[in-house]
Design an enzyme around this catalytic site. Structure first.
Site, mmCIF file in Angstrom:
data_model
loop_
_atom_site.group_PDB
_atom_site.id
_atom_site.type_symbol
_atom_site.label_atom_id
_atom_site.label_comp_id
_atom_site.label_asym_id
_atom_site.label_seq_id
_atom_site.Cartn_x
_atom_site.Cartn_y
_atom_site.Cartn_z
ATOM 1 N N SER A 82 -9.615 31.260 -13.966
ATOM 2 C CA SER A 82 -9.187 31.400 -12.568
ATOM 3 C C SER A 82 -10.273 32.069 -11.735
ATOM 4 O O SER A 82 -10.600 31.606 -10.635
ATOM 5 C CB SER A 82 -7.905 32.226 -12.483
ATOM 6 O OG SER A 82 -6.880 31.609 -13.219
ATOM 7 N N CYS A 335 9.961 26.915 -12.738
ATOM 8 C CA CYS A 335 11.069 27.488 -11.988
ATOM 9 C C CYS A 335 10.522 28.495 -10.983
ATOM 10 O O CYS A 335 10.134 29.599 -11.337
ATOM 11 C CB CYS A 335 12.037 28.168 -12.939
ATOM 12 S SG CYS A 335 13.603 28.552 -12.176
HETATM 13 C C1 LIG Z 1 -5.889 27.673 -18.107
HETATM 14 C C2 LIG Z 1 -6.590 26.995 -16.997
HETATM 15 C C3 LIG Z 1 -7.178 27.719 -15.941
HETATM 16 C C4 LIG Z 1 -7.025 29.220 -15.823
HETATM 17 O O1 LIG Z 1 -7.771 29.898 -16.794
HETATM 18 P P1 LIG Z 1 -7.435 31.454 -17.068
HETATM 19 O O2 LIG Z 1 -8.506 31.881 -18.019
HETATM 20 O O3 LIG Z 1 -6.086 31.470 -17.688
HETATM 21 O O4 LIG Z 1 -7.510 32.145 -15.767
HETATM 22 C C5 LIG Z 1 -7.837 27.027 -14.959
HETATM 23 N N1 LIG Z 1 -7.954 25.692 -15.012
HETATM 24 C C6 LIG Z 1 -7.428 24.952 -16.007
HETATM 25 C C7 LIG Z 1 -7.610 23.474 -16.011
HETATM 26 C C8 LIG Z 1 -6.727 25.573 -17.026
HETATM 27 O O5 LIG Z 1 -6.193 24.852 -17.997
#
Ligand SMILES: *Cc1c(COP(=O)(O)O)cnc(C)c1O
Length: 408
Positions: A82, A335
């Site tokens: 993220s 949800c």
């Molecule tokens: C899991 C995921 C994220 C977020 O990654 P985190 O390390 O959980 O913040 C972003 N993009 C995709 C496609 C994901 O599968």
């Protein structure tokens, strides 16, 4: 008096939510331990134990860079996928607006880390084009080429979708962007460790990754940024990560990530071969359930991803009943504030609301067995039938009051 023995029903325990997170590998765990109790120094400190941590950190950067085919200086460690997505998009936007370029191209089925960041920029006056995704879960380089304008500062398109697993033609999209001089970012969180990546060959300018999606620890990730693209700090403070990401580095997690990444890349061919066979067995089995359909392309998809829609049921109940059978799975619908919103990904590929609600994602891991696949097929079939028998919507479909959406 002899106490009566109660028998607990023996059920299988199957973790089929590897797209949400994965179990850490032994190698990853082992590689972290020394950096928690022996080499625990702060990498910014000048004494030996700090410098040892610093050396390990830079070694991990070299190993991560090697897996992506880039220079270690092009890797910035983040708290996960993220943060990497936010950082990439905000940085490209800031560079763009300085030149009066405030147009960004993305797709309707990105992860929320991308979509919500784009929404923020939209409120600041950026113009955002979200490309339509075809029914098979793919966007084309032609769509990207058509959408690019003189004022486009960024194209951000995910490598592989986290819900339906479809793999985009990243190298071709990157080529289009490079020809037109537009920065190209890809959220490769689902791809790294699972699909071959070479940022140079694939014309990628920025790439986000996250360790916990390939058997590394949670809360650690990285952003690859091609040399020459200036990053914007999201977190101000110390001079860590060449002044671009303040905060004492999470050395143990970074070591775990590097180890997990190397392991995943080394075993990729064997893992892929096994997973594809298991995935296709699962798809074949679930296709036998009446009025069900696979979401996304059958071939151009992640080795471990299976995602189906079933008519006349609701995803959340499906998940709870599968949990009773020992299966951890996921559904597209989340949800939120009491109302069930169907997945934006399924809506983006054109699934109507009523079937989008009845979706199921099974994302299998490398240690899955044929026996477990067959148990999942049997369990899903049972649960779908059970739920349909209770569903007023299904009764309407059976009586002909309502039209089926799927052919069979
Ligand atoms: C899991 C995921 C994220 C977020 O990654 P985190 O390390 O959980 O913040 C972003 N993009 C995709 C496609 C994901 O599968």
């Amino acid at each position: 008096m002899k106490k009566e023995r109660s028998y607990q029903k023996v059920i299988m325990k199957i973790y089929a939510d590897n797209a949400a997170t994965t179990k850490m590998s032994r190698t990853a765990i082992q590689s972290m331990l020394p950096y928690m109790d022996k080499v625990y120094g702060n990498p910014s400190s000048l004494y030996t134990i700090g410098q040892e941590a610093k050396e390990a950190l830079e070694d991990a950067r070299i190993r991560v860079a090697f897996c992506l085919g880039c220079d270690p200086k092009e890797i910035t460690f983040t708290s996960g996928g993220s943060e990497a997505d936010n950082m990439a998009i905000i940085s490209a936007a800031r560079l763009g607006e300085r030149k009066g370029k405030k147009h960004i191209i993305s797709t309707a089925f990105e992860h929320h880390a991308v979509l919500h960041t784009l929404n923020k920029l939209k409120r600041e006056g950026f113009d955002i084009t979200l490309l339509d995704v075809h029914q098979n879960g793919l966007v084309t380089p032609e769509q990207v080429a058509e959408a690019i304008r003189p004022e486009t500062c960024l194209v951000t398109i995910m490598y592989a979708n986290n819900e339906i697993g479809t793999i985009q033609p990243i190298a071709e999209i990157g080529k289009v962007c490079r020809e037109k001089g537009v920065t190209f970012h890809t959220d490769a969180v689902q791809a790294v460790g699972h699909l071959p990546i070479d940022v140079q060959e694939q014309n990628i300018d920025m790439l986000s990754l996250s360790a916990h999606k390939f058997h590394g620890p949670k809360g650690i990730g990285a952003l690859y940024v091609k040399r020459g693209i200036r990053l914007t700090n999201l977190i101000e403070g110390g001079a860590q990560e060449r002044g671009k990401r303040a905060g004492t580095e999470n050395v143990p997690a970074i070591m775990g990530m590097a180890a997990a990444m190397e392991e995943a890349v080394q075993n990729m061919d064997a893992n892929t071969k096994k997973l594809v066979a298991m995935r296709d067995r699962l798809i074949e089995g679930l296709s036998q359930i009446p009025y069900s359909e696979l979401n996304g392309d059958a071939v151009c998809r992640l080795p471990g991803n299976v995602n189906f829609c079933f008519e006349g049921i609701e995803g959340e109940s499906l998940l709870l009943l599968l949990d009773d059978k020992g299966i951890s799975a996921s559904s597209g619908s989340a949800c939120t504030s009491g109302s069930l919103d169907p997945s934006h990904v399924l809506l983006a590929i054109g699934r109507p609301h009523e079937v989008a609600h009845g979706s199921l994602r099974l994302s299998i891991g490398e240690d899955i067995t044929e026996e477990e696949i067959d148990y999942m097929i049997k369990s899903v079939a049972e649960v779908v039938e059970y739920l349909r028998n209770m569903s007023p919507l299904w009764k309407d479909l059976v009586s002909g009051k309502r039209q089926h959406i799927f052919l069979k």
